[in-house]
Design an enzyme around this catalytic site. Structure first.
Site, short mmCIF file in Angstrom:
data_model
loop_
_atom_site.label_atom_id
_atom_site.label_comp_id
_atom_site.label_asym_id
_atom_site.label_seq_id
_atom_site.Cartn_x
_atom_site.Cartn_y
_atom_site.Cartn_z
N ASP A 5 43.88 16.78 2.34
CA ASP A 5 45.24 16.21 2.35
C ASP A 5 46.10 16.16 0.88
OD1 ASP A 5 44.22 15.60 4.77
OD2 ASP A 5 43.46 13.40 4.08
N LYS A 27 49.68 0.84 0.18
CA LYS A 27 49.77 2.51 0.26
C LYS A 27 51.01 3.02 1.14
CE LYS A 27 47.33 6.57 1.88
NZ LYS A 27 46.08 7.13 2.43
N ASP A 53 50.95 16.82 6.42
CA ASP A 53 50.40 17.10 5.07
C ASP A 53 48.90 17.05 4.95
OD1 ASP A 53 50.34 14.45 5.29
OD2 ASP A 53 51.09 13.89 3.47
#
Length: 994
Positions: free
Chosen positions: A653, A759, A927
């Site tokens: 990642d 986050k 991603d």
């Protein structure tokens, strides 16, 4: 065998004509030549003949298997098409000819039809071209009164059936008895259908009835992708027929939206009058009797159907194993909706995964229409009509899907650019991703089923039982009554949410079960959104879905772990449980330290104990369980872990990938270091840095003394902005919020403030997240931590605390982010300013082309709202066309994130091509890049090389040049100054993707 099976085409029957030269036969011939044996055609000796016949038999078995898979795939796609057609038939039982299975319904509708025909003929004869109100109704005169009556009655019947089908699919008591159909919906449906009938009649005058019938019978594959709706297909074919046969598009065929609404309202008004007058002539009229259909003018609820009419109309409806079907065996009274268990109502996914390789995306032009018969034609010159342009076909064989999921407001120019686009690397990337074979992880599937049987609330499984709805005491009054009603409302909403989650869960498990029954590899066809991001088409079970779906899926083709595969499995498990802020070696060492627990989790995952906590408390529990199983089997493999064949994907990642792209665009050294673009001994974690700063600010507020708090209260509501000398923590408080409340909230959230809480807000900050968006993101994360025990239904006080705490924490987070990512914000500001210039000065949407040639255009436009007065009421319409002005504010805020999303998709597709060129398995969730454990090192090398290749191009410079060329009169600002980052250092960064 597996390799040979995979190269078989969808239609295996044509393989009968192809000669077979198996690899063993070729080797045998070569060996015979080396021994000096003359080989001409077939091999002469008996042993060779025997092996040759075995090859033929083997090929025949493979052909049979290919035919079986093709039959399964056809059955799945036909099931979907039949389900679509069944729903349409259900809602259009009386379409066109008023033919249906109930003679009682025919007897009831025919008098209505006859009376409406007479009323319509009289109305048409009274139209006066000299009166302005009648001029909009003149196009109605070209349609026979009988056809107008048929369309009007059919529209009413369809509306009743459609509303009834929605009631059957909604078990909520609150919506069960919604009766009214909106006037606007009905008059628009009638007006659209009458306009289509006028176009059909004009086309029939040109090519005859047989020509029109042949046009409408053409293969639906000639329609635009995704158009299984016969009504949409019919409209497109008639439109194409008018164009291809040079039917004069006179004013009589150009009906404006306002005209259609007025015409539809006139027909509906006549129908309502007919229904009311027929009631007055009925011998059964009483004070309680209502017309079959009437307009509730007093309450403005819309068009309402009487109970008797609805019961008659829906007398042939029942719930069967296939869902809602017209069976002709049950009466409406026999369907007790509130007594139906949700588990007994079957659900069917829209698209299943494919058991054969999806068709490759191909660029094909079709000339549609009766004249050409839908045959392929050579490229035509540029045209403004999207239905004459090239189209992309791929994926499913019969259930057509679009190459690009364009939003409703996509411009004609954007559609044309995609249809004519030359983007071979984009298309090959889609084909490569679609060609990856998958299978169900039986171990995870069985564990999920066992947890369901035991009704275990673990690993984010939905609650299998509703929360009892509290009763409201009739004696309550005032605030107590409002609180009780609010609690009941929250409980009902919670149960509705649980019902939705259970339905989604059942769909996922149902697809997995079917794939297990087939016992063969399956595939996910892929397409893109308007930004170029890639998605699997099957909506429920796919690797881009939630953790449960990802845990259920594994590669069909396994691969030996080799020398480093076991290491990457360990790193992957550490990542899944949240140990991804330490070095790779430390992650593997941590897994080694808990290896006995990992083996126990693989052996008995649902037994209580530390081994169950290991995977159920992970960030991605079901994927963690799948890796535990692979690790346990690999370490116990008799030939050693290197020889173990692993099927579970391993992920790598990106670190806050949006910031990585911005840092590369701006060559920002500080930003690059924060998101691991530069080589470091340990991974940098920007989320933890922001969380630490937020904790520091909140700790200062939580530690405020009573004297400081009192001084801050006396200073006023804005004291938090400049009260640095009021005492400890005063400089950190938020202006506009009561200081005492802030202290309470700070002490409430401080013990629960973790990296995961902030986050998502940090991640989306570079995408222009608003305060409202940040507040909602943090609210969801706080709810998981503050109120994780209990039923999940908050009291009024808890709900208020959660809302205020999310607002407070969002303000703190946005404050902490203020001084971060300066280079990224400069680029965002430039992109936003460029978009504003295009929208404000030229009125154009922001458009660009990705480095791989994919055209992107933002579809955001203002709503053009206007009102039309009809004979029934005033109808509000919203125009949606390329002539509607663009929405400047949305164009501005959406361009930076959409531009970066188009770049991360470009990087993914470039990496996909490089992996597939080397024969390596690859798939990605934006991603997050996936491959076999044995190939992680190769993938890491390639993805870094492709990132460097991508950002070695002058992307922003080319964007500015393109904008200046297309908008020559606009003066775009200079690009932000770039930093000194050497983009090639990314190739040496261990934690760029990890």
């Amino acid at each position: 065998d597996g390799e040979l099976l995979r190269v078989l085409e969808f239609d295996a029957d044509r393989l009968e004509l192809e000669p077979w030269e198996g690899p063993e036969l070729v080797l045998l011939e070569e060996a015979a030549e080396e021994d000096g044996v003359a080989v001409a055609g077939a091999i002469g000796n008996q042993e060779a003949d025997l092996r040759h016949h075995e090859e033929i038999d083997r090929m025949e078995e493979m052909r049979e298997e290919a035919r079986r898979l093709a039959a399964i795939q056809r059955a799945n796609e036909e099931e979907y098409l039949q389900a679509v057609e069944a729903r349409l038939q259900f809602r259009n039982m009386a379409a066109r000819s008023l033919a249906c299975s109930s003679q009682r319904l025919v007897d009831r509708l025919v008098p209505m039809f006859d009376a409406l025909e007479s009323r319509t003929a009289a109305t048409l004869s009274e139209l006066d071209t000299r009166r302005p109100p009648d001029r909009d109704l003149l196009p109605l005169m070209q349609i026979p009164a009988s056809q107008i009556a048929t369309i009007g009655v059919t529209a009413v019947v369809n509306a009743c059936l459609s509303r009834f089908s929605k009631r059957l699919s909604d078990l909520d008591d609150k919506t069960l008895h919604r009766r009214a159909v909106r006037v606007k919906s009905l008059v628009q449906a009638i007006g659209d259908e009458l306009h289509l009938e006028a176009c059909r009649a004009a086309l029939q005058d040109k090519i005859g009835k047989k020509g029109v019938d042949a046009l409408l019978r053409q293969d639906a594959s000639l329609s635009h992708p995704g158009s299984q709706n016969p009504s949409v297909y019919r409209r497109i074919q008639i439109k194409n027929g008018i164009r291809d046969n040079d039917v004069d598009p006179s004013d009589s065929l150009k009906w404006s939206t306002a005209q259609r609404v007025k015409i539809g309202a006139l027909v509906l008004s006549n129908l309502l009058d007919v229904a009311e007058s027929s009631l007055s002539r009925s011998e059964e009229t009483s004070a309680e009797t209502l017309p079959d259909v009437y307009y509730d003018r007093k309450s403005s609820k819309g068009i309402i159907f009487s109970d008797n009419f609805e019961k008659l109309l829906t007398s042939d409806v029942s719930i069967s194993e296939e869902g809602l079907r017209v069976l002709g065996v049950a009466d409406l009274e026999s369907v007790d909706l509130r007594g139906v268990d949700e588990r007994s109502i079957p659900m069917r996914p829209k698209h299943f995964p494919m058991v054969v390789k999806p068709a490759r995306w191909q660029h094909t032009q079709w000339r549609r229409g009766a004249a050409s018969g839908g045959q392929p034609a050579p490229p035509a010159p540029a045209s403004s009509d999207p239905f004459r342009l090239e189209s992309w076909n791929g994926g499913y064989a019969m259930a057509k899907i679009p190459l690009v999921r364009l939003p409703e407001r996509a411009t004609r120019a954007h559609k044309e650019a995609i249809q004519r686009g030359h983007m071979p690397d984009v298309i090959s990337g889609l084909d490569n991703l679609s060609s990856v074979p998958w299978r169900i992880n039986k171990f995870v599937y069985d564990t999920v089923r066992q947890a369901e049987q035991r009704k275990l609330q673990i690993a984010e499984l939905p609650g299998f039982e509703d929360v009892p709805t509290p009763e409201v005491d009739e004696a309550l009054q005032g605030k107590d009554l409002r609180d009780a009603l609010l609690l009941r409302s929250r409980t009902q909403q919670h149960n509705r949410n649980l019902h939705s989650l259970r339905c989604t869960y059942r769909l996922k498990l149902g697809v997995a079960e079917r794939m297990l029954e087939y016992g063969v590899p399956f595939y996910f066809p892929h397409n893109m959104d308007f930004r170029g991001r890639v998605y699997p088409v099957p909506p429920h079970l796919n690797y881009m879905s939630d953790d449960l779906c990802r845990g259920l899926l594994m590669f069909a083709e396994g691969k030996r772990l080799g020398p480093k595969g076991l290491f990457w499995l360990k790193v992957h498990l550490a990542n899944l449980v949240g140990k991804n802020k330490i070095s790779l070696q430390e992650r593997a060492a941590w897994v080694d330290s808990v290896m006995p627990t990992v083996e126990m989790a693989a052996q008995d995952p649902l037994a209580e104990g530390p081994h169950r906590d290991l995977w159920t408390t992970a960030d991605e529990p079901w994927q963690a369980l799948a890796i535990c199983r692979e690790l346990a089997q690999a370490t116990r493999h008799e030939a050693g872990p290197e020889e173990y064949v692993c099927h579970v994907p391993v992920h790598q990642d990106g670190t806050c990938n949006g910031l990585q792209h911005y840092a590369a665009l701006g060559r920002d050294e500080d930003g690059a270091k924060a998101v691991n673009l530069t080589p470091e001994d340990r991974p940098q974690d920007v989320y933890s840095d922001v969380c630490a700063e937020v904790k520091r600010l909140i700790s200062k507020i939580a530690s405020m003394s009573d004297d400081s708090l009192e001084a801050l209260k006396k200073a006023g509501p804005q004291a938090g902005d400049d009260a640095g000398d009021a005492g400890d923590g005063a400089d950190a408080t938020v202006g506009g919020m009561d200081p005492g409340r802030q202290v309470y909230l700070a002490r409430l959230v401080l013990p629960h403030l973790e990296r995961k809480v902030v986050k998502q807000t940090v991640m989306t900050s570079v995408y222009g997240v608003t305060f409202i968006g940040a507040r909602d993101q943090i609210k969801n994360r706080l709810a998981e931590r503050l109120f994780q025990e209990g039923s999940g239904i908050l009291s009024n006080a808890e709900s208020k605390d959660l809302k205020d705490a999310a607002k407070f924490l969002a303000l703190m987070t946005m404050s902490a982010l203020r001084n971060l990512f300066k280079s990224a914000r400069e680029i965002m500001d430039w992109l936003a300013e460029a978009s504003t210039l295009c929208a404000r000065e030229n009125g154009q949407p922001m458009s660009w082309v990705t480095p791989l040639g994919f055209p992107v255009s933002q579809p955001y436009r203002n709503d053009h709202i206007y009102r039309v007065q009809t004979c029934l009421n005033r109808v509000t319409l919203v125009e949606n066309s390329d002539a509607v002005p663009v929405k400047g504010a949305k164009q501005r805020t959406a361009f930076p994130p959409n531009f970066v999303h188009s770049l991360d998709s470009t990087h993914m597709l470039m990496t996909c091509k490089a992996m597939c060129d080397q024969g390596l398995t690859f798939c990605a969730v934006h991603d997050s890049y996936w491959t076999h454990a044995a190939d992680v090192d190769a993938m890491n090398t390639l993805l870094r090389q492709k990132f460097v290749e991508l950002y070695s191009q002058p992307i922003l410079e080319e964007l500015r040049e393109s904008l200046s060329r297309r908008h020559a009169k606009l003066d775009f600002p200079a690009l932000p100054e770039r930093g000194d980052l050497d983009i090639k250092v990314v190739e040496e960064s261990t934690y760029f993707f990890s």
